[in-house]
Design an enzyme around this catalytic site. Structure first.
Site, short mmCIF file in Angstrom:
data_model
loop_
_atom_site.label_atom_id
_atom_site.label_comp_id
_atom_site.label_asym_id
_atom_site.label_seq_id
_atom_site.Cartn_x
_atom_site.Cartn_y
_atom_site.Cartn_z
N ARG A 74 1.06 -1.10 -0.11
CA ARG A 74 -0.12 -0.09 -0.17
C ARG A 74 0.87 1.33 0.01
NH1 ARG A 74 -3.32 -2.82 4.37
NH2 ARG A 74 -1.34 -3.87 4.45
N GLU A 111 3.37 -6.62 13.39
CA GLU A 111 2.23 -6.95 14.38
C GLU A 111 1.83 -8.20 14.35
OE1 GLU A 111 -1.27 -4.37 13.69
OE2 GLU A 111 -2.10 -5.12 15.57
P1 AMP Z 1 4.06 -2.31 12.16
O1 AMP Z 1 5.44 -3.03 11.68
O2 AMP Z 1 3.68 -3.51 13.41
O3 AMP Z 1 4.03 -1.06 12.45
O4 AMP Z 1 2.89 -2.98 10.87
C1 AMP Z 1 2.72 -1.86 10.05
C2 AMP Z 1 2.45 -2.58 8.46
O5 AMP Z 1 1.61 -3.80 8.85
C3 AMP Z 1 1.95 -1.88 7.62
O6 AMP Z 1 2.48 -2.20 6.39
C4 AMP Z 1 0.37 -1.82 7.64
O7 AMP Z 1 -0.17 -1.92 6.55
C5 AMP Z 1 0.27 -3.51 8.18
N1 AMP Z 1 -0.36 -3.40 9.46
C6 AMP Z 1 -0.27 -3.71 10.79
N2 AMP Z 1 -1.28 -3.49 11.43
C7 AMP Z 1 -2.50 -3.12 10.48
C8 AMP Z 1 -3.71 -2.91 10.87
N3 AMP Z 1 -4.49 -3.13 11.93
N4 AMP Z 1 -4.66 -2.63 9.78
C9 AMP Z 1 -3.97 -2.73 8.46
N5 AMP Z 1 -2.71 -2.70 8.26
C10 AMP Z 1 -1.76 -3.15 9.28
#
Ligand code: AMP
Length: 191
Positions: A74, A111
């Site tokens: 995205r 995550e």
């Molecule tokens: P993080 O590395 O934990 O900050 O996760 C960010 C990445 O995971 C980004 O590329 C987001 O598109 C995706 N992502 C993580 N959590 C979500 C969520 N609750 N909804 C949509 N995309 C998420």
């Protein structure tokens, strides 16, 4: 003065309302307990898409940004539009094995999992000013990996930009602790 502030606040709430109403939340995707913030509905809404891009670039309009680096997938869509707006080059940061030329690679935690991402070794030159873009910051693991790749090649992170912040998961604080300024447009409590 009061009137100016009032107008600014009215515009802010309009932006927030526009974005919040354009984003769809899918419960329990991709696994139970996750509230997935789906921006495909925002991308499909011409007004919301334009506003999100305009607001993200606003502070950097007029400054020289050499590259916009977007995180798969995205971040490619938002980052491409932002690069066009700022007259910058675009650099894809991809999951491992997808880029055809010499790459630098970093492991990162998500995550919901662990993975590796790559960038072409020649995509960013020493001293270039870079804006990092993704749709959402949660724990900040993905963005932290991207910051490391960009800095490894000598890039200077001017800002890391996201439409959505999940502040309770600490990603913004993690990036700021690394010295990367963070710009986000809306936040959701919890995860
Ligand atoms: P993080 O590395 O934990 O900050 O996760 C960010 C990445 O995971 C980004 O590329 C987001 O598109 C995706 N992502 C993580 N959590 C979500 C969520 N609750 N909804 C949509 N995309 C998420």
């Amino acid at each position: 003065m009061g009137r100016t502030k009032g107008n600014a606040e009215a515009m802010k709430s309009t932006l927030e309302e526009t974005l919040l109403s354009a984003i769809r939340t899918i419960p329990d995707y991709p696994k139970p307990g996750i509230l997935f913030r789906d921006i495909t509905t925002l991308l499909g809404n011409a007004r919301a898409f334009r506003r999100a891009v305009d607001e993200l670039v606003h502070p950097y309009a007029g400054s020289k940004i050499d590259k916009v680096a977007g995180i798969e997938a995205r971040g490619f869509i938002l980052g491409g539009a932002i690069a066009h707006q700022l007259s910058s080059g675009f650099v894809p940061i991809r999951k491992k094995g997808k880029l055809p030329h010499d790459t630098v690679r970093v492991a990162y935690s998500l995550e919901y999992g662990i993975d590796e991402m790559e960038m072409h070794r020649d995509a960013i030159a020493e001293g270039e000013k870079v804006i990092l873009v993704d749709d959402l910051i949660a724990t900040g693991g993905t963005a932290e990996g991207a910051v490391k790749l960009i800095r490894q090649m000598g890039g200077e992170i001017v800002a890391a930009c996201f439409v959505i912040d999940l502040p309770d998961l600490g990603g913004r604080a993690k990036l700021e602790a690394l010295g990367a300024p963070v710009r986000t447009l809306i936040a959701y409590e919890g995860h």
